[in-house]
Design a protein around this motif. Sequence first.
Motif, PDB file in Angstrom:
ATOM      1  N   ILE A   5       1.688  -2.296   7.649  1.00 11.95           N
ATOM      2  CA  ILE A   5       2.808  -1.810   6.847  1.00 11.95           C
ATOM      3  C   ILE A   5       4.109  -1.950   7.638  1.00 11.95           C
ATOM      4  O   ILE A   5       5.144  -2.355   7.104  1.00 11.95           O
ATOM      5  N   GLN A   9       7.205  -4.017   6.451  1.00 12.84           N
ATOM      6  CA  GLN A   9       8.498  -3.367   6.257  1.00 12.84           C
ATOM      7  C   GLN A   9       9.604  -4.094   7.028  1.00 12.84           C
ATOM      8  O   GLN A   9      10.701  -4.309   6.523  1.00 12.84           O
ATOM      9  N   ASN A  12      10.449  -7.029   5.141  1.00 12.83           N
ATOM     10  CA  ASN A  12      11.260  -6.697   3.970  1.00 12.83           C
ATOM     11  C   ASN A  12      12.732  -6.604   4.325  1.00 12.83           C
ATOM     12  O   ASN A  12      13.595  -7.045   3.576  1.00 12.83           O
ATOM     13  N   GLY A 138       1.918 -16.443  -4.201  1.00  5.13           N
ATOM     14  CA  GLY A 138       1.023 -15.816  -3.250  1.00  5.13           C
ATOM     15  C   GLY A 138       1.709 -15.451  -1.951  1.00  5.13           C
ATOM     16  O   GLY A 138       2.931 -15.457  -1.848  1.00  5.13           O
ATOM     17  N   GLN A 149       0.585  -8.981   4.072  1.00  7.51           N
ATOM     18  CA  GLN A 149       0.922 -10.109   3.202  1.00  7.51           C
ATOM     19  C   GLN A 149       2.424 -10.356   3.198  1.00  7.51           C
ATOM     20  O   GLN A 149       3.191  -9.457   2.883  1.00  7.51           O
ATOM     21  N   PRO A 151       5.080 -12.477   1.323  1.00  7.15           N
ATOM     22  CA  PRO A 151       5.216 -13.350   0.154  1.00  7.15           C
ATOM     23  C   PRO A 151       5.883 -14.677   0.518  1.00  7.15           C
ATOM     24  O   PRO A 151       6.913 -14.702   1.203  1.00  7.15           O
ATOM     25  N   ARG A 154       9.531 -15.141  -0.497  1.00  8.76           N
ATOM     26  CA  ARG A 154      10.528 -14.521   0.369  1.00  8.76           C
ATOM     27  C   ARG A 154      10.727 -15.330   1.656  1.00  8.76           C
ATOM     28  O   ARG A 154      11.843 -15.444   2.157  1.00  8.76           O
ATOM     29  N   TYR A 269      11.727   2.948   1.767  1.00  9.12           N
ATOM     30  CA  TYR A 269      10.385   3.346   2.167  1.00  9.12           C
ATOM     31  C   TYR A 269      10.302   4.864   2.326  1.00  9.12           C
ATOM     32  O   TYR A 269       9.290   5.481   2.026  1.00  9.12           O
ATOM     33  N   THR A 272      12.922   7.834  -2.692  1.00  8.33           N
ATOM     34  CA  THR A 272      12.791   7.055  -3.920  1.00  8.33           C
ATOM     35  C   THR A 272      13.936   6.043  -4.002  1.00  8.33           C
ATOM     36  O   THR A 272      14.963   6.181  -3.329  1.00  8.33           O
TER      37      THR A 272
ATOM     38  N   SER B 203       8.180   7.752  -7.713  1.00  6.80           N
ATOM     39  CA  SER B 203       9.416   7.117  -7.283  1.00  6.80           C
ATOM     40  C   SER B 203      10.216   6.605  -8.481  1.00  6.80           C
ATOM     41  O   SER B 203       9.644   6.244  -9.503  1.00  6.80           O
ATOM     42  N   GLU B 211      14.832  -5.012  -6.483  1.00  2.00           N
ATOM     43  CA  GLU B 211      14.210  -5.082  -5.162  1.00  2.00           C
ATOM     44  C   GLU B 211      13.120  -4.027  -5.075  1.00  2.00           C
ATOM     45  O   GLU B 211      13.400  -2.836  -5.028  1.00  2.00           O
ATOM     46  N   PHE B 212      11.856  -4.464  -5.070  1.00  2.00           N
ATOM     47  CA  PHE B 212      10.748  -3.513  -5.060  1.00  2.00           C
ATOM     48  C   PHE B 212       9.836  -3.674  -3.838  1.00  2.00           C
ATOM     49  O   PHE B 212       8.762  -3.090  -3.784  1.00  2.00           O
ATOM     50  N   ALA B 213      10.261  -4.497  -2.878  1.00  2.00           N
ATOM     51  CA  ALA B 213       9.365  -4.817  -1.762  1.00  2.00           C
ATOM     52  C   ALA B 213       8.928  -3.569  -0.996  1.00  2.00           C
ATOM     53  O   ALA B 213       7.755  -3.400  -0.674  1.00  2.00           O
ATOM     54  N   SER B 214       9.883  -2.672  -0.713  1.00  2.00           N
ATOM     55  CA  SER B 214       9.519  -1.472   0.056  1.00  2.00           C
ATOM     56  C   SER B 214       8.631  -0.552  -0.761  1.00  2.00           C
ATOM     57  O   SER B 214       7.710   0.073  -0.231  1.00  2.00           O
ATOM     58  N   ASN B 217       5.152  -1.721  -0.535  1.00  2.00           N
ATOM     59  CA  ASN B 217       4.516  -1.296   0.718  1.00  2.00           C
ATOM     60  C   ASN B 217       4.086   0.162   0.661  1.00  2.00           C
ATOM     61  O   ASN B 217       3.037   0.538   1.181  1.00  2.00           O
ATOM     62  N   LYS B 218       4.929   0.987   0.016  1.00  2.00           N
ATOM     63  CA  LYS B 218       4.546   2.401  -0.121  1.00  2.00           C
ATOM     64  C   LYS B 218       3.284   2.528  -0.947  1.00  2.00           C
ATOM     65  O   LYS B 218       2.398   3.335  -0.638  1.00  2.00           O
ATOM     66  N   LYS B 220       0.999   0.262  -1.229  1.00  2.00           N
ATOM     67  CA  LYS B 220      -0.122  -0.209  -0.407  1.00  2.00           C
ATOM     68  C   LYS B 220      -0.583   0.868   0.569  1.00  2.00           C
ATOM     69  O   LYS B 220      -1.761   1.023   0.833  1.00  2.00           O
ATOM     70  N   ALA B 221       0.380   1.610   1.107  1.00  2.00           N
ATOM     71  CA  ALA B 221       0.024   2.658   2.072  1.00  2.00           C
ATOM     72  C   ALA B 221      -0.666   3.824   1.372  1.00  2.00           C
ATOM     73  O   ALA B 221      -1.552   4.452   1.947  1.00  2.00           O
ATOM     74  N   GLN B 242       7.174  -9.472  -7.870  1.00  2.00           N
ATOM     75  CA  GLN B 242       7.098  -9.154  -6.443  1.00  2.00           C
ATOM     76  C   GLN B 242       5.743  -8.580  -6.071  1.00  2.00           C
ATOM     77  O   GLN B 242       5.252  -8.802  -4.959  1.00  2.00           O
ATOM     78  N   GLN B 244       2.903  -9.438  -7.541  1.00  2.00           N
ATOM     79  CA  GLN B 244       2.031 -10.608  -7.503  1.00  2.00           C
ATOM     80  C   GLN B 244       2.193 -11.342  -6.175  1.00  2.00           C
ATOM     81  O   GLN B 244       1.221 -11.690  -5.517  1.00  2.00           O
ATOM     82  N   ALA B 245       3.466 -11.529  -5.777  1.00  2.00           N
ATOM     83  CA  ALA B 245       3.731 -12.269  -4.543  1.00  2.00           C
ATOM     84  C   ALA B 245       3.202 -11.517  -3.324  1.00  2.00           C
ATOM     85  O   ALA B 245       2.832 -12.118  -2.326  1.00  2.00           O
ATOM     86  N   ALA B 246       3.166 -10.188  -3.398  1.00  2.00           N
ATOM     87  CA  ALA B 246       2.717  -9.400  -2.246  1.00  2.00           C
ATOM     88  C   ALA B 246       1.222  -9.136  -2.294  1.00  2.00           C
ATOM     89  O   ALA B 246       0.691  -8.336  -1.527  1.00  2.00           O
ATOM     90  N   GLY B 247       0.537  -9.784  -3.215  1.00  2.00           N
ATOM     91  CA  GLY B 247      -0.914  -9.703  -3.222  1.00  2.00           C
ATOM     92  C   GLY B 247      -1.501  -8.552  -4.015  1.00  2.00           C
ATOM     93  O   GLY B 247      -2.681  -8.254  -3.887  1.00  2.00           O
TER      94      GLY B 247
END
Lengths: 302, 394
Positions: A5, A9, A12, A138, A149, A151, A154, A269, A272, B203, B211-214, B217-218, B220-221, B242, B244-247
Motif C-alpha cells: 500500500i 500510495q 499515486n 491492467g 499493482q 496501473p 498511469r 488516503y 474522505t 468516504s 481522482e480515485f487512486a488513493s 488503495n484504502k 484494498k487495505a 481506475q 479496473q486499472a488497479a486490478g
Amino acid sequence: MTPEILAMQAFNGLSLFTILVLMALGLAIVFGLMGVINMAHGELMAMGAYTTYATSLLFEKLMPGLMPVYFLVGILLAFAVTFAFGFALERGLIRFLYHRPLDTMLATWGLSLILQQAFRHIFGPKEVGVPTVSWLQGAWSPAFLPDAQFPLSRIFIVMLALLVSFGVYMLLFRTRWGLKIRAVTQNRAMSGAAGINTERVDAFTFALGCGLAGIAGSSFTMLASTGPVTGQQYVVDTFIVVVFGGVESLLGTILSAAIIGQLQSTFEYLMTGSMAKASILLLVIVALYFRPNGLFASKVRR
Amino acid sequence: MKLNRRQFIKSTAAATAATALQGFPFIRSAAAADTVKVGILHSLTGTVAIAEASVVDAEKLAIEEINAAGGVMGRKIELITEDGASDWPTFAEKARKLLERDKVATIFGCYTSASRKAVLPVMERYKGLLYYPTYYEGLEMSPNIMYTAQEGTQSAIASLDWLYKNRGKTFYLIGSDYIWPRTMNKIANLHLKKIGAKVVGESYYPLGSIEFASEINKIKAAKPDVIWSTVVGGSNVAFYKQMQAAGISSKNQALCAMAVSEEEASGIGAENLEGFMSCMGYFQSVKNPANAKFVKAFKAKYGANRVIGDTMECGYISVYLWKMAAEKAGSFDVPKVVAASSDLAMDAPEGKIKFHGNNHHLWKHARIGTFRKDGQIDMIYESPLIEPNPFPKI
C-alpha cells in the motif's frame, strides 16, 4: 500500512503530480507567459479528449487491425486540432483583448459555454466511451512486490508528462522560437524594435499552450470521463496549480504540481475525498496569503 | 424604422387589443376544449442534461402513445416543454410559468433533489401537480408531488439485506458528496448495524471528482466483502476505469452500484463494469409483456441503439399514472387527481405496481443484477413489492 500500500500510495502521488503537470503546462504558457486568463482551457482539454474519441471511431471503422496504435495517433491529432484551434482563436479573438484581462475572462468564459454546447450537439449530451488500448489496460506488479499493482495507464501518463515537459523545455530554452517567445513575453516593445514579429510569436505561443491542453485531455481519457462538461472537472485544478506555483514561472508550476499532487494523494488516503480537497484549498489560500505571487514567483522589477 | 405619432398610436392600439383578446376567457376555453395542457420541466442544457434529456424522450413517447389512442377523457394532450437548464432557480421560475401562465394540468419533471426542492414551494403555492421520476433519498411528502421512483429505503434496505445474505459481512460505503449519497449511507449505516454487518470504510468525493487512486488503495487495505457505491455522474467513469486499472474487478471484488443504470454503462465502458452489480427498480431486461411493448416502442421511435434506464421508465409510467388517475377522478382538478391516485394500480414495464394509500409514493420492486459485456443487466434478484417509507424509523 503494508509495504504494498505504501508503494502504491507513493506511486499515486507521482501519478497525480504528472497528471497535474500535463494539465497545467499549457495554461502556464498561456496564462503565465502571455498573461491571458483562458477560462476555456478546460474545454480545450475536452476537445483533445473528443478528438481522441473520434480517432478511435475512425480506426475502428477503417482499420480495426491498427486499433492498438490508435491512441498514439489520437494524442498527436489532439495536439494538432487544439493547436490549430488555438491559433485561430488567438487571431480571431484573443489578440483584440490583450491588456484587457477582465474582457478576456468574460470572452473566454463565453467561449467555454459555446464549446460545451457544441460538444453536446456534435457528440450528444452523454459521456462517450473512449476505449483504452489493450497494451495500457491492467497493471504492472513488480517481482519484489507481487501484491502491488501499478496501473499501466498511469505509468504511461508519467512518461508522457516527462516527455512533454522535456519538449517544452527544449523548445523554450534551446530553439530560436523559444528565444523569441521569451523575448516577447519579457519586453514586447523592445522585441518588436529588434525585428521580431511579435504578432506571430503571440499566435504561436498561444496555440502551443492550447495544443498542450489537447495532449492532456487526450491522455486523460484513460482515467476519467469524456463528456461536454469534462473540461469543468479539470479547469479548477489547473488554475490552482498555476497560481500556487507562481504565475510567471514554468518551474514553479512543476514544483507546485509536485507539492499538490503528493499532498492530495496523502490527504485522500487519510480522510474522505471531500475533506482532502477542502484541506488542499485551505492550504493554498494560506500559502497565497503569505506569498501572493505564488510559491516560486520570479523576482522581477515592475 | 421611423415612426410618426399616428402610426405609433395605431400600432400600440393594435398590440393592446391583441393582448386583451388573448386574455379573454372564452377564446382560451374554446381552444382548450379538445386538448389538455401538460408541462415537461427537465434540464435540456447544462450538466444534468446528460441524464434528463432521455427522461424527456420517454415521457414524450408516453404522451404520443396516449394521444394516438384518443387522449385523456377524449382530450388530446398538448405538451409544453420547458428547459430547467440544470439551474435550480430556473426550475422554480419555469414551474411558475407553466402553472400561472400556461395553466397546465400537471408537470412531469425534475431530476436532482435540488431541482425538486426548488420547485416544491411553487407547486404548493400555485396548487400544481408534479410527477417526479427519479429515485431519491426520501424524507419528503408534498401534497402536490407524486413520487414515481424508489425512495431511499426501498432500494437501500432491500439491496443491503440481499448483499449481506449472499455476498459478505463487511461493507465499504463510497459516494458523491451531496444529499442523496449522504442520506443513503445514513440509512445503510443504521441498517447494517441492525443486521450485524460491519462498515469498514465510508468516504465521499465532490461531484465531478476524477481522482480515485488513493481511495482505491484504502479499499484494498480495508478488504471489504462488498463495496456499496452511491457515486453518481461523470465520477463513475473515473471510479470504474481506475479500479479496473488497479486490478479490482468483479472477479475479486463484489460491488453494488446504487446509481449506475444501463444508460450510464456506455460512457463508463461496459468492459469496466462487467460482473459488478447494480440495484434499481427497473432493468431494460425485465421480462413481461408491458416491458416488451415499451422497449419496442421506444426503440422504434428513437433508434435501435438506445438503452433504457430506471428513471426513463419512471418518467414513462408517470404519464400513464396521471392519465389513469384523471380518468378515475373524471377531472383534471389537482386534489381530485391526487385523491384518485391513492391505491391506484398499474401494469407497468417494471411489473405490477401501485400507489400507496396515503404517502404519494409507489409500492415497488427492488432489483439487483449484474452487468453484461454489452452494458445490459442480467437480473439475479427481485424483491417482492416493497412498501414506500419516506420517513423511516430505523
